[in-house]
Design a protein around this motif. Structure first.
Motif, PDB file in Angstrom:
ATOM      1  N   ALA A  14       1.273  -1.073   0.130  1.00  0.00           N
ATOM      2  CA  ALA A  14      -0.007  -0.155  -0.251  1.00  0.00           C
ATOM      3  C   ALA A  14       0.914   0.817  -0.024  1.00  0.00           C
ATOM      4  O   ALA A  14       1.527   1.141   0.296  1.00  0.00           O
ATOM      5  CB  ALA A  14      -0.980  -0.010   1.411  1.00  0.00           C
ATOM      6  N   ARG A  15       0.398   2.472   0.128  1.00  0.00           N
ATOM      7  CA  ARG A  15       1.068   3.810  -0.485  1.00  0.00           C
ATOM      8  C   ARG A  15       0.257   4.598   0.080  1.00  0.00           C
ATOM      9  O   ARG A  15      -0.761   5.063  -0.612  1.00  0.00           O
ATOM     10  CB  ARG A  15       1.212   4.170  -1.678  1.00  0.00           C
ATOM     11  N   GLN A  16       0.983   5.570   0.088  1.00  0.00           N
ATOM     12  CA  GLN A  16       0.229   7.021   0.875  1.00  0.00           C
ATOM     13  C   GLN A  16      -1.015   7.221   0.731  1.00  0.00           C
ATOM     14  O   GLN A  16      -2.727   7.913   1.227  1.00  0.00           O
ATOM     15  CB  GLN A  16       0.275   7.414  -1.048  1.00  0.00           C
TER      16      GLN A  16
ATOM     17  N   PRO B 168      -0.996  -0.451   9.732  1.00  0.00           N
ATOM     18  CA  PRO B 168      -1.420  -0.788   8.903  1.00  0.00           C
ATOM     19  C   PRO B 168      -2.151  -2.132   8.454  1.00  0.00           C
ATOM     20  O   PRO B 168      -1.037  -3.003   9.079  1.00  0.00           O
ATOM     21  CB  PRO B 168      -2.004  -0.151   7.283  1.00  0.00           C
ATOM     22  N   VAL B 169      -3.322  -3.233   7.954  1.00  0.00           N
ATOM     23  CA  VAL B 169      -3.754  -4.176   8.016  1.00  0.00           C
ATOM     24  C   VAL B 169      -4.466  -3.919   7.087  1.00  0.00           C
ATOM     25  O   VAL B 169      -5.972  -2.752   6.939  1.00  0.00           O
ATOM     26  CB  VAL B 169      -4.364  -4.649   8.808  1.00  0.00           C
ATOM     27  N   VAL B 170      -4.577  -4.864   5.691  1.00  0.00           N
ATOM     28  CA  VAL B 170      -5.689  -4.800   4.466  1.00  0.00           C
ATOM     29  C   VAL B 170      -6.885  -5.733   4.847  1.00  0.00           C
ATOM     30  O   VAL B 170      -6.049  -7.849   5.327  1.00  0.00           O
ATOM     31  CB  VAL B 170      -4.813  -4.639   3.429  1.00  0.00           C
ATOM     32  N   CYS B 171      -7.902  -6.277   4.980  1.00  0.00           N
ATOM     33  CA  CYS B 171      -9.042  -7.139   5.149  1.00  0.00           C
ATOM     34  C   CYS B 171      -9.917  -7.425   3.755  1.00  0.00           C
ATOM     35  O   CYS B 171      -9.451  -6.041   2.378  1.00  0.00           O
ATOM     36  CB  CYS B 171     -10.230  -6.850   5.529  1.00  0.00           C
TER      37      CYS B 171
ATOM     38  N   LYS C 111     -13.641 -12.916   4.281  1.00  0.00           N
ATOM     39  CA  LYS C 111     -13.159 -12.096   5.148  1.00  0.00           C
ATOM     40  C   LYS C 111     -11.763 -12.656   5.155  1.00  0.00           C
ATOM     41  O   LYS C 111     -11.557 -14.012   6.171  1.00  0.00           O
ATOM     42  CB  LYS C 111     -13.248 -11.363   6.509  1.00  0.00           C
ATOM     43  N   LYS C 112     -10.318 -12.209   5.551  1.00  0.00           N
ATOM     44  CA  LYS C 112      -9.030 -13.108   5.259  1.00  0.00           C
ATOM     45  C   LYS C 112      -8.945 -11.483   5.385  1.00  0.00           C
ATOM     46  O   LYS C 112      -8.672  -9.930   5.118  1.00  0.00           O
ATOM     47  CB  LYS C 112      -8.606 -13.821   4.136  1.00  0.00           C
ATOM     48  N   TYR C 113      -7.467 -11.482   6.365  1.00  0.00           N
ATOM     49  CA  TYR C 113      -6.511 -10.383   7.217  1.00  0.00           C
ATOM     50  C   TYR C 113      -4.838 -10.927   6.566  1.00  0.00           C
ATOM     51  O   TYR C 113      -4.227 -11.580   6.283  1.00  0.00           O
ATOM     52  CB  TYR C 113      -6.819 -10.262   8.103  1.00  0.00           C
ATOM     53  N   THR C 114      -4.111  -9.383   6.066  1.00  0.00           N
ATOM     54  CA  THR C 114      -3.137  -9.942   5.924  1.00  0.00           C
ATOM     55  C   THR C 114      -2.465  -9.396   7.637  1.00  0.00           C
ATOM     56  O   THR C 114      -3.126  -9.316   8.391  1.00  0.00           O
ATOM     57  CB  THR C 114      -2.522  -8.703   5.066  1.00  0.00           C
ATOM     58  N   SER C 115      -1.258  -9.648   7.502  1.00  0.00           N
ATOM     59  CA  SER C 115      -0.791  -9.224   8.488  1.00  0.00           C
ATOM     60  C   SER C 115      -0.237  -7.846   8.809  1.00  0.00           C
ATOM     61  O   SER C 115      -0.276  -6.656   7.882  1.00  0.00           O
ATOM     62  CB  SER C 115       1.523  -9.923   8.724  1.00  0.00           C
ATOM     63  N   MET C 116      -0.051  -7.039  10.003  1.00  0.00           N
ATOM     64  CA  MET C 116       0.189  -6.197  10.628  1.00  0.00           C
ATOM     65  C   MET C 116       1.375  -5.555  10.121  1.00  0.00           C
ATOM     66  O   MET C 116       2.035  -6.227  11.059  1.00  0.00           O
ATOM     67  CB  MET C 116      -0.700  -5.700  11.859  1.00  0.00           C
TER      68      MET C 116
ATOM     69  N   SER D 184      -4.550  -0.272  12.872  1.00  0.00           N
ATOM     70  CA  SER D 184      -4.120  -0.526  14.618  1.00  0.00           C
ATOM     71  C   SER D 184      -5.149  -1.586  15.073  1.00  0.00           C
ATOM     72  O   SER D 184      -5.996  -1.387  15.899  1.00  0.00           O
ATOM     73  CB  SER D 184      -3.681   0.405  15.304  1.00  0.00           C
ATOM     74  N   LYS D 185      -5.836  -2.625  13.669  1.00  0.00           N
ATOM     75  CA  LYS D 185      -6.201  -3.279  14.950  1.00  0.00           C
ATOM     76  C   LYS D 185      -5.388  -4.406  15.300  1.00  0.00           C
ATOM     77  O   LYS D 185      -4.467  -5.341  14.888  1.00  0.00           O
ATOM     78  CB  LYS D 185      -6.983  -4.516  13.138  1.00  0.00           C
ATOM     79  N   ASN D 186      -6.474  -4.970  16.218  1.00  0.00           N
ATOM     80  CA  ASN D 186      -5.710  -6.101  16.878  1.00  0.00           C
ATOM     81  C   ASN D 186      -6.836  -7.230  17.694  1.00  0.00           C
ATOM     82  O   ASN D 186      -8.027  -6.652  17.358  1.00  0.00           O
ATOM     83  CB  ASN D 186      -4.409  -5.045  18.216  1.00  0.00           C
ATOM     84  N   LEU D 187      -6.003  -8.050  18.405  1.00  0.00           N
ATOM     85  CA  LEU D 187      -7.028  -9.041  18.711  1.00  0.00           C
ATOM     86  C   LEU D 187      -8.440  -8.620  19.932  1.00  0.00           C
ATOM     87  O   LEU D 187      -9.679  -8.350  20.051  1.00  0.00           O
ATOM     88  CB  LEU D 187      -6.650  -9.899  20.104  1.00  0.00           C
ATOM     89  N   LEU D 188      -8.282  -7.295  20.645  1.00  0.00           N
ATOM     90  CA  LEU D 188      -9.285  -6.185  21.845  1.00  0.00           C
ATOM     91  C   LEU D 188      -9.970  -4.896  20.326  1.00  0.00           C
ATOM     92  O   LEU D 188     -11.248  -4.966  20.927  1.00  0.00           O
ATOM     93  CB  LEU D 188      -8.579  -5.758  22.409  1.00  0.00           C
TER      94      LEU D 188
END
Length: 2016
Positions: free
Chosen positions: A270-272, A280-283, A290-295, A331-335
């Motif tokens: 990702a850019r800009q 950032p995380v991409v969903c 749904k699938k997520y990339t790593s942070m 900034s997505k995390n478990l909580l």
């Protein structure tokens, strides 16, 4: 009816004698007279032409009469033209005149014409006259109505039954005999000017073809040869007449069936991204998955390179409506769920409609759905691909992606969509609905009624609208069949949207679960137009009709899917009034709502008339025949019901409320009065007597036809139905569609013809194509004139107006293009122009589809026992009547064969293959007021029987035919081929059943074959057909032929069906050429939607002549006088051509196909090469042990030798056998050849193992070598100069030439030392342009070669694209030139100018690639030797290596029910290897006389022996790409497994952790023995810690074909020969040995090595270097380079030459048997094979993955400047910052380092002298840093990541009690970053903004660089701002150098940096309070303090003074 009638009497004063023809044109519609044959001065035409007209005759309209000299062969020549203005006719209504004609030059000539014109207007003012005035004219002129877009159309025959002018047989006019309408169009327009004529002189005027009947010739005068249709009269596809329409052949519905899809998405980076210091995380979301990339931490440009795969098994419609959504979350995390940065949406259909079904390396623009004013939120780079079953995706080669990141140029948008999309509101207004079905059981309702006494509607509807992943609902209207909502659902979405369809669904609200009542999809592409004159999406207000399951309510509706819009609806459900509008938002306006949530608001009601005026429509249907009714139904009485909407539906329609009816009646009264006046002539005055609908036929008991089918006894009596219904009058929409559909149908038919001509290799396909394009352009121009009518009708919506405009524009341009393309159709361009024409067809079909419905479709249901059994659905537009013929539906007033099918899912699979019933059905739909000619299209000869009680104004309930013709049908069933296998043996026992009218007959059953030759004549006697003889001749009913497989037990199984039309002979026609005896033709057989073979047959229908006695009786009955004996011939059957008796005594009473029809045979010899059998599977659990192959063709055959022990040696001992057989002369009629493998068991038992049918033998026909062209012996020696090749060709031949060197060819690149020195000097002179030093020979390895080759591959692709673009450009120029009439020789001048313009237009990208291609960069590149990288498997490049050894798959078991043949793989039970060769028997002697001819081998000379041979197989596996993830984390742990025969190599311990693009870099050696072990399987497995390993995918390679191929695929031939180093020669045989062997085998002369680096082979001379360097650098003489240069150009050797396989890497798709047809990744590899009886090869090449090199990057942060100031001072309120700098190199900040803090900087200046040290591992070739680390605490092992080398530096403000503030950052890509500025002043934002333009440097080349770089951040408005500058020094050292000169971190030892000279202010106040007082207070307030001190002193002094003065005074006074 208004009409204009012209009576053409005579044409006088003609010159000469000859045939004349006249053409009369009015309103663009020409009508032709008959040909007046052989007339002199005067031609008596005496003919009447009539034009029904819809609008008044205008004063200025013209009538044109043209007279031609008619010619059978050439174009008709124009004699002269007569034009007149119809002013007088319009006023008086009648005019008679004689006038002279004028010629081409507008000069008057002697010839005169006499005509009589009448005009009858609507109100009857224009002179009254009756039809009777012209009765002297025979009423049969209808044959001559020819016109532009349609076939010839029938005349108006008045009244029903036989008209007075018709005799019993009907006078057949000349034209009738010509089989009208076979020719798709008449050639009209001006007579060709002479210029065109001489052009055409070189083409024969008529096609010389076997099957072109004389009838064509009769017409050819009026037609150009182009327009003659080749599908001769009998083919079903040509619609011979106008009383019958075509049947639809394909039966099974395909839409609702689920299919496999795989969506693969790679998120690269990702850019800009907007936001400060994000994580950032991409969903990735597809539908609901749904699938997520790593942070990634603390970066605005994260790099992911993660691959996701989604698998689906759903119907295509559902798939393509799913939404792909990419969102970036911060900034997505478990909580916490994180905050959304931006999203991007697109539907799957958009991706699927891209070329190759994919987007590759494109940037998606993120936008924020909650704030539409915000603009772009960043970009995500990704690949998206959608693969359906059987699609193969070409992935661009993924080696090193160094493509410039031009974001704007590579956006993830389909072509034609602007980059800046705007926000828009989509308003979907839902007004009301009608005709809803009840959705509840009536039990509850009755209970309620009993209690409350009210009767309520049993449905609670609401509407749900879905668009781009969002849903909106209207309110629920309780208990209403006719709910009124008046609400609008508003979506906010970017425009143009990337989602194609809006889904509107009426649902029934229920306490338990809501169910869909009906669904409608609105396709946005159809309701908008994106051209310059386009319009935004708009629709309605219009009614849309919804279809779905049948209307009776059941709790578990088995067809519920249909209501959700899957599959074809089988019943009308409801209609809904909706409109759609789009408004582009101005996001700057302040009162805009920012969020994109769906809103629902009320809207005002719309008027009744807005959707059009209510009209009464009349639908009439007549059932002429009902046959082929499935016996499963049982023999209860059967009736048929026809419904339109809810009208006519008596079982489960919902009754209308009475109020509606009243309204309608009032509206109609005024119209009825006009109607009465009009209909008075037709005695229908009692029209007003309300006619009740009769919508179903009376039930009848079916009769038995045969064991499968019934028929109903509709003989003389044909039941009729009629329905009155009321709809808004929106016929114009349907007319519009009909016109386009007709043009499209005609185009499709023409294109099929052209394809047929090309396929059967007949002459002149280009002419037929020209004719087709001519027709298209005429049709388009006709459309434009017709569509442009006065269109201010009520209910015209905006879409109607816009659509009409855009359709007219499109059609106009299409007509122009067609004209233009027509002029370019040449023999060699036919195929590409055909493609263009097919694009036209798609465009037409797209345009014809009307998005706003009007009249609902008509359903025909077969009812038995009051249950609905089977249905057919007929679009109402197809049967809609119009006065203008083009606008009429294609089946209106015609007899159509309709096949009924089972509803919904019942119709899938085998159930859908069988016909439920076949109806011959006549339908007519039109306004009730124009219904007087609704019976016109029926076959003549009937009387109407009306329902008695209502008088005669009613339509008939039954038609009784009093005319009956008796025929005999002869079906010549010759053979079928490629039928489906229906038995487990893989064969069938086929027989055919022929149906005609209500009779059926069967051929005999032929056992165990897929290609039966029945050679049988079936005779149907006494076939009774009703109607007039002449009409039957033009319109025979169709013949249905069904094919079955006979089973000993149970019912025969259906395996296919085809339709045919017979050729007809009337009793007064001779049985003879050109039409009789008929030719055998191929008919395509279908089963469901799949093609199931073809039938070769001929059908003739012969009218049985009358008996003389009968005729006499008939005449006496009529005339009441005796007639003497009449000679009518022998009478009875004798006039029919005689039937030959059965010839074969053993075939019993079976009649063979007679001689004139069966093909002419000649003697062929077929030679068969038997090589061996492979991979035979077990049969009935027993192994195959002693197999044999039987070959059979046309009843003859040959058997192979028996293989004694299949396990030990599966090859045959005798290689070649032959047999002779009689085959048809015509290659197209050759029967298939059957290959069968049987296993010989004990006691003489044979078991069939498998079989294969070779359907076309044409590939195997032997053609003797052409001596003249291929042998250059005559030309003397030809020198092959290897230099003259253009650079692109250079890439192909893999001989890299040095563009700057002078020698002829340097195949070896090791030049003399002196040369090298020169070169180096040259480079030095050139200055700094080339800083790269020579590549050192020692550092090169195999990977250098590989990467260099991939570069070449990419360059090739680029140059190919450029060449293609140029070719297209050239073609455009040609087209333009033709249009502007430029001579070709001017083209060059123009071309070059245009080219220059074109070049300027080319994007900057191409400029770059051109620079890369330029020769100045070549020499350094050519240092590395290359190999060839194929981006597909080697087999596809070399024709499967079947140059002489073919592989035939053996099948067994039933053919799959699926449409695709993908399942056939499961039926393969083995493979037969061998070959065939066929030739006519007396073969010329030359071949057999050649030296060394072995008669035993026949045509298969010089074939190696097939004894077992031992081979060393060496498999090199380079790497895999895009593997399908196998673990939950979306990754896989792949390793390689190799199987060959019994041996298996597992490389399990070397698995590669968590990689989808693993680099294996391994080679494996396996020993094998051909032929036993010849199939190599390379599989990639996924390693699992627990449980078994899963197969990801595998690929299979047939090594044997490669080994024996003449392309020499054993070991690829390198481009250069060297004895050591990375390019060492791999083959144990040196090039000279290989060359000598090839020359010996090919029996050619050579090689002769001559002086001066020349070698001669055959008669070609090659040149090359003659020296070689060994390891020690010594020179030796060698011939190897010369030999190699020959091998690399072996394809140029005459007779035996072919391209030898070069040194290569092939890319093979990996497949998984569980997911057939869908690629699971790709594997790059190659295979070398070395026979063990040769010298052993050297060790395998080392291709192990490059080890990354260790580097250390030392970054010294010297100073910062102009850093923005964040903090306010406590004491003084000053702005200051506590600056520190942070830096890191690896993506996840594992190695981040901070400087110390420079406190309290007041100017933004900071001094650090601080050193960061970053050690890292780097792969130079891929430009990636390698990181190995555990993914989490629980990971088993480390995972390797590759990330681009980017150094990130950030500047921060340190805070002690709160989080530090981020101020700015800069990211430098170490390979290409801008040079630092010399001073802080010169450093600015442009260094970042214009990164692309500025020169960049690479730290890996520069090693050390110092300068100033800017820090940037984004402000609120998303603009970049400068937040500081940093002076840094980057120094790159290798690990070894770092060890030698170590440095310390920060300012530590060793090599410490001095302390920064910071101002004293830089400290913390609580560490040195005094110091800080000194600084902060004294520094700022010293003058104040000094002043204060001064003041205090003064005051003190004053105080002291005051204090002491009194004492002093006293003292003074006292002490005075």
């Amino acid at each position: 009816m208004m009409s204009l009638v012209v009576h053409l009497k005579t044409v006088a004063h003609l010159r000469g004698k000859g045939d004349r023809i006249a053409k009369v044109t009015f309103r663009g519609l020409p009508l032709y007279s008959r040909v007046a044959e052989n007339c002199g001065e005067v031609a008596h035409f005496n003919e009447t032409f009539r034009w029904p007209i819809a609008s008044r005759l205008d004063q200025n309209e013209m009538l044109e009469v043209q007279v031609y000299n008619y010619s059978k062969v050439f174009t008709n020549r124009l004699v002269g033209t007569f034009c007149m203005v119809l002013q007088k006719v319009a006023e008086e209504g009648h005019l008679e005149l004689t006038d002279t004609l004028i010629d081409d030059n507008n000069m008057s000539i002697k010839t005169s014409v006499t005509i009589d014109i009448r005009y009858q207007p609507m109100d009857g003012t224009g002179g009254m006259w009756s039809d009777g005035e012209f009765l002297d004219v025979p009423d049969d002129r209808d044959g001559m109505f020819a016109f532009e877009t349609d076939s010839l159309l029938s005349g108006q025959s008045h009244g029903s039954g036989t008209s007075p002018g018709r005799s019993l047989q009907g006078s057949i006019p000349t034209f009738r005999k010509a089989g009208r309408g076979v020719f798709s169009a008449m050639k009209l327009g001006k007579a060709k000017s002479s210029k065109d004529d001489h052009k055409r002189g070189d083409e024969p005027a008529i096609l010389e073809m076997e099957d072109l009947d004389k009838k064509a010739m009769r017409l050819a005068g009026m037609l150009e040869p182009d327009t003659i249709s080749l599908a001769s009269v009998t083919a079903v596809t040509t619609n011979v007449s106008n009383k019958r329409s075509k049947p639809d052949i394909k039966m099974e519905p395909s839409s609702g069936r689920p299919v496999d899809y795989q969506i693969s998405i790679t998120v690269i980076e990702a850019r800009q991204l907007i936001g400060l210091n994000m994580d950032p995380v991409v969903c990735v979301e597809v539908g609901d998955d749904k699938k997520y990339t790593s942070m990634k931490e603390s970066t605005n440009c994260p790099y992911y390179n993660e691959y996701f795969v989604f698998d689906f098994h759903v119907p295509p419609d559902v798939m393509f409506d799913k939404i792909i959504k990419l969102s970036v979350i911060h900034s997505k995390n478990l909580l916490r769920s994180g905050t959304l940065v931006g999203t991007f949406k697109m539907d799957v259909g958009t991706v699927y409609s891209q070329p190759e079904h994919q987007f590759y390396h494109k940037w998606a623009i993120l936008s924020d759905p909650d704030d539409i004013t915000a603009g772009c939120k960043g970009y995500v780079k990704c690949d998206i691909a959608v693969v359906g079953k059987g699609d193969n995706i070409k992935t661009p080669h993924k080696a090193n992606e160094t493509d410039e990141d031009d974001i704007e140029g590579n956006l993830l948008l389909p072509e034609g969509i602007p980059a800046e999309r705007q926000w828009a509101r989509f308003y979907v207004k839902i007004h009301r609905a009608e005709g809803l079905p009840k959705m509840n059981t009536s039990i509850m309702a009755n209970v309620k009624k009993a209690f409350i006494g009210e009767n309520r509607d049993l449905v609670d509807p609401y509407v749900q609208v879905q668009f781009s992943g969002q849903k909106g609902k209207t309110s629920v209207q309780k208990s209403s069949y006719e709910p009124i909502w008046n609400e609008q659902v508003i979506f906010t979405e970017l425009f143009p949207p990337l989602c194609k369809r809006i889904k509107v669904q009426i649902r029934d609200s229920d306490k338990v679960n809501d169910v869909a009542i009906g669904t409608h999809f609105i396709d946005l592409r159809k309701i908008s137009n994106d051209g310059d004159k386009g319009f935004l999406p708009t629709l309605g207000p219009a009614w849309v009709n919804m279809y779905g399951s049948t209307r009776q309510y059941t709790l578990m509706d088995e067809h519920q899917d249909l209501n959700d819009g899957l599959g074809e609806g089988v019943s009308f459900r409801a209609r809904l009034l909706i409109s759609v509008a789009v408004e582009i938002l101005d996001t700057t306006s302040p009162e805009i709502i920012c969020s994109t949530d769906v809103q629902v608001e009320p809207v005002s009601n719309i008027s009744e008339s807005a959707t059009g005026k209510m009209e009464e429509f009349f639908l009439f249907g007549s059932f002429l025949e009902a046959t082929m009714i499935d016996r499963k139904i049982g023999d209860k009485p059967i009736s048929f019901e026809i419904t339109i909407g809810n009208y006519g539906n008596h079982i489960d329609g919902v009754s209308k409320s009475s109020s509606v009816k009243k309204k309608k009646k009032e509206g109609e009264n005024q119209e009825e009065e006009n109607e009465l006046i009009q209909n008075s002539s037709e005695d229908e005055a009692d029209e007003d007597a309300d006619l009740t609908s009769v919508s179903s036929t009376p039930p009848m008991k079916p009769f038995i036809t045969d064991r499968n089918y019934f028929h109903l006894p509709y003989f003389e009596k044909k039941p009729c139905v009629y329905i009155k219904s009321w709809w808004q009058d929106q016929r114009r929409r349907l007319y519009n569609s009909n016109m386009m559909d007709k043009i499209a149908d005609k185009l499709e038919e023409g294109l099929n013809d052209v394809q047929e001509v090309i396929k059967t290799e007949k002459a002149f396909p280009e002419r037929r194509l020209r004719g087709v394009l001519e027709e298209l352009s005429i049709g388009c121009s006709r459309y434009v004139t017709l569509a442009n009518k006065d269109v201010n009708l009520a209910g015209r919506t905006k879409l109607d107006r816009e659509r009409l405009k855009s359709c007219m524009r499109e059609m106009d341009s299409m007509g122009q293009q067609a004209k233009q393309i027509r002029t370019q159709v040449k023999k060699n361009t036919v195929k590409e122009k055909l493609k263009l024409a097919q694009n036209f067809l798609q465009r037409l079909r797209f345009l014809a589809d009307e998005p706003q419905h009007s009249i609902p479709d008509v359903f025909i249901w077969m009812m038995s026992n009051n249950k609905r059994i089977a249905y057919a659905r007929i679009p109402s537009k197809d049967i809609l009547y119009s006065v203008v013929d083009e606008e009429t539906g294609k089946d209106c007033g015609k007899v159509k064969a309709v096949f009924l099918k089972l509803p919904g899912k019942k119709g899938f699979g085998p159930a859908g293959w069988t016909v439920q019933a076949k109806l011959e059905l006549y339908l007519w739909l039109g306004l009730n007021k124009s219904r007087k000619n609704f019976l016109h299209g029926l076959p003549n000869g009937f009387e109407e029987i009306r329902a008695t009680k209502m008088g005669h104004g009613l339509p008939p309930v039954t038609l009784v035919y009093d005319m009956k013709q008796v025929f005999q049908l002869r079906a010549h069933m010759y053979q079928a081929r490629s039928l489906f296998a229906a038995d487990s043996s893989g064969l069938s026992d086929p027989f055919a059943r022929v149906f005609f009218s209500s009779q059926s007959q069967v051929t005999e059953v032929l056992n165990e074959t897929l290609c039966p030759t029945w050679d049988q004549l079936l005779v149907f006697d006494d076939v009774e057909l009703f109607g007039e003889a002449t009409e039957l001749r033009d319109d025979p009913p169709i013949i249905v032929v069904e094919f079955y497989d006979q089973d000993t037990v149970g019912k025969a199984e259906f395996i296919g069906r085809t339709f045919a039309k017979p050729t007809i002979k009337m009793r007064d026609e001779p049985y003879g050429p050109p039409r009789f005896p008929p030719q055998l033709e191929y008919y395509q057989i279908y089963r469901g939607n799949s093609i199931a073979g073809e039938l070769l047959a001929a059908f003739e229908l012969l009218q049985i002549p009358f008996d003389a006695e009968e005729i006499r009786r008939a005449l006496i009955a009529v005339h009441d006088f005796a007639v003497p004996q009449i000679k009518v011939g022998q009478g009875g059957r004798a006039d029919l051509p005689p039937l030959e008796g059965p010839t074969d005594s053993e075939r019993g009473p079976i009649l063979p196909v007679p001689l004139g029809i069966r093909p002419v045979l000649s003697r062929y010899r077929i030679e068969v090469l038997f090589w061996g059998l492979r991979d035979l599977k077990r049969i009935n659990l027993a192994q195959v042990d002693r197999p044999r192959v039987d070959i059979e063709c046309a009843g003859r055959g040959v058997q192979s030798a028996l293989i004694q022990n299949y396990k030990k040696n599966p090859n045959f001992s005798t290689l070649v056998k032959w047999f002779e057989v009689d085959l048809p002369e015509n290659e197209l009629l050759h029967p298939p050849l059957n290959i069968r493998v049987v296993d010989c068991r004990a006691f003489g038992r044979y078991i069939l193992v498998g079989s294969h049918a070779v359907s076309t033998l044409r590939h195997y026909i032997y053609s003797p070598p052409d001596k003249s062209c291929n042998n250059w012996a005559t030309a003397g020696d030809v020198s092959v100069s290897l230099e003259a090749e253009p650079p692109i060709r250079k890439m192909d031949t893999v001989v890299k030439l040095d563009a700057m060197s002078d020698a002829v060819v340097k195949v070896d690149m090791n030049e003399d030392e002196s040369d090298k020195e020169k070169k180096k000097k040259k480079k030095k002179k050139k200055g700094g342009a080339e800083e790269e030093e020579e590549t050192d020979e020692r550092v090169l390895d195999w990977w250098s070669k590989y990467f260099a080759s991939i570069e070449t591959l990419k360059e090739n692709l680029r140059s190919q694209e450029a060449a293609q673009a140029e070719a297209e450009e050239r073609e455009d120029l040609e087209i333009a030139a033709e249009a502007a009439d430029i001579r070709p020789d001017d083209l060059h001048l123009k071309g070059s100018k245009m080219k220059e313009r074109f070049k300027e237009k080319k994007s900057s990208k191409q400029k770059r690639s051109q620079a890369a291609d330029g020769s100045e960069k070549r020499p350094p590149k050519a240092r590395v030797d290359e190999l060839v990288v194929y981006n597909r498997e080697l087999e596809s490049e070399y024709g499967n290596f079947e140059d002489w050894l073919h592989t035939f798959n053996l099948y067994r078991g039933k053919a799959g029910d699926d449409d695709e043949h993908a399942l056939d793989d499961d039926r393969i039970v083995g493979r037969f290897k061998g070959s065939l060769c066929m030739y006519k028997v007396p073969l010329s002697q030359e071949i057999t006389r050649e030296a060394g001819y072995d008669p035993n081998m026949g045509m298969f000379q010089s074939i190696p022996h097939n004894d077992p041979i031992h081979v060393l197989v060496r498999v090199y596996v380079v790497r895999a790409t895009d593997l399908h993830p196998a673990d939950i984390n979306g990754k896989a742990d792949p390793y390689v497994v190799i199987k060959l025969g019994k041996s298996e190599v597992k490389d399990k311990e070397n698995y590669i952790s968590k990689q989808l693009n693993p680099v294996f870099g391994k080679s494996f050696d396996i020993e094998a023995t051909f032929p036993m072990e010849s199939m190599l399987t390379v599989s990639v497995y996924d390693w699992d810690l627990v449980g078994t390993d899963d197969l990801i995918g595998e690929t299979k390679i047939d090594l044997e074909n490669r080994f024996y191929s003449k392309f020499r695929a054993t070991c690829g031939i390198a481009s250069n020969y060297s004895m050591h180093g990375y390019n060492i020669w791999r083959d144990p045989m040196k090039p000279s040995q290989i060359l000598a062997k090839l020359c010996k085998e090919g029996k050619i002369d050579g090689p002769h090595y001559g002086p001066g680096g020349k070698v001669k082979v055959a008669n070609r001379i090659f040149t090359g270097p003659t020296e070689i360097e060994d390891e020690n650098g010594l020179k030796k003489q060698t011939e190897e380079h010369l030999a190699l240069s020959v091998l690399n150009h072996w394809e140029e050797i005459p007779r035996v030459g072919c391209k030898l396989v070069p040194e290569h890497v092939e890319t093979r798709p990996l497949l998984n048997p569980d997911k057939p047809g869908i690629e699971q990744g790709r594997l790059e590899m190659w295979v070398d094979m070395f026979p063990m009886d040769m010298p052993a090869p050297g060790p395998a090449i080392d291709i192990s993955p490059r080890k990354p090199k260790r580097y250390e990057l030392r970054v010294i942060i010297w100073n910062t400047d102009e850093v923005i100031l964040e903090d306010d001072d406590y004491f003084t309120g000053e702005k200051s910052s506590d600056i520190f700098v942070r830096g890191w190199l690896k993506g996840q900040q594992e190695d981040k380092q901070d400087t110390d803090v420079h406190y309290h900087s007041l100017t933004g200046e900071g001094n650090f002298n601080w050193r960061f040290v970053f050690p890292f591992d780097y792969l130079v070739a891929e430009e990636k840093i390698i990181i190995s680390k555990k993914e989490s605490m629980f990971s088993w092992d480390e995972t390797e990541y590759k990330i681009p080398p980017r150094l990130t530096m950030q500047v921060w403000d340190a805070d002690h009690f709160s989080a530090d503030d981020f101020l700015g950052a800069i990211e430098l890509d170490l390979n290409r970053f801008p040079r630092g500025a010399k001073t802080a002043k010169q450093c600015n934002l442009d260094m970042i903004r214009n990164e692309q333009e500025l020169p960049t440097i690479s730290i890996f080349k520069q090693k050390r660089v110092k300068g100033w770089w800017p820090f940037v951040a984004r402000d609120e408005n998303d603009e970049m701002e400068l937040t500081g500058k940093v002076e840094a020094e980057l120094h790159l050292v290798t690990a070894e150098e770092a060890e030698k000169s170590p440095v310390g971190l920060g300012r530590n030892e060793p090599d410490p940096l001095e302390k920064p000279n910071r101002p004293d202010t830089s400290l913390m106040w609580f560490l040195g309070p005094l110091k800080s007082l000194r600084y902060f207070i004294w520094h700022n307030y010293r003058w104040l303090i000094l002043k204060a001190l001064g003041l205090i002193l003064l005051l003190l002094m004053l105080g002291l003074f005051l204090y002491s003065i009194p004492g002093y005074l006293v003292k003074k006074i006292l002490g005075a």
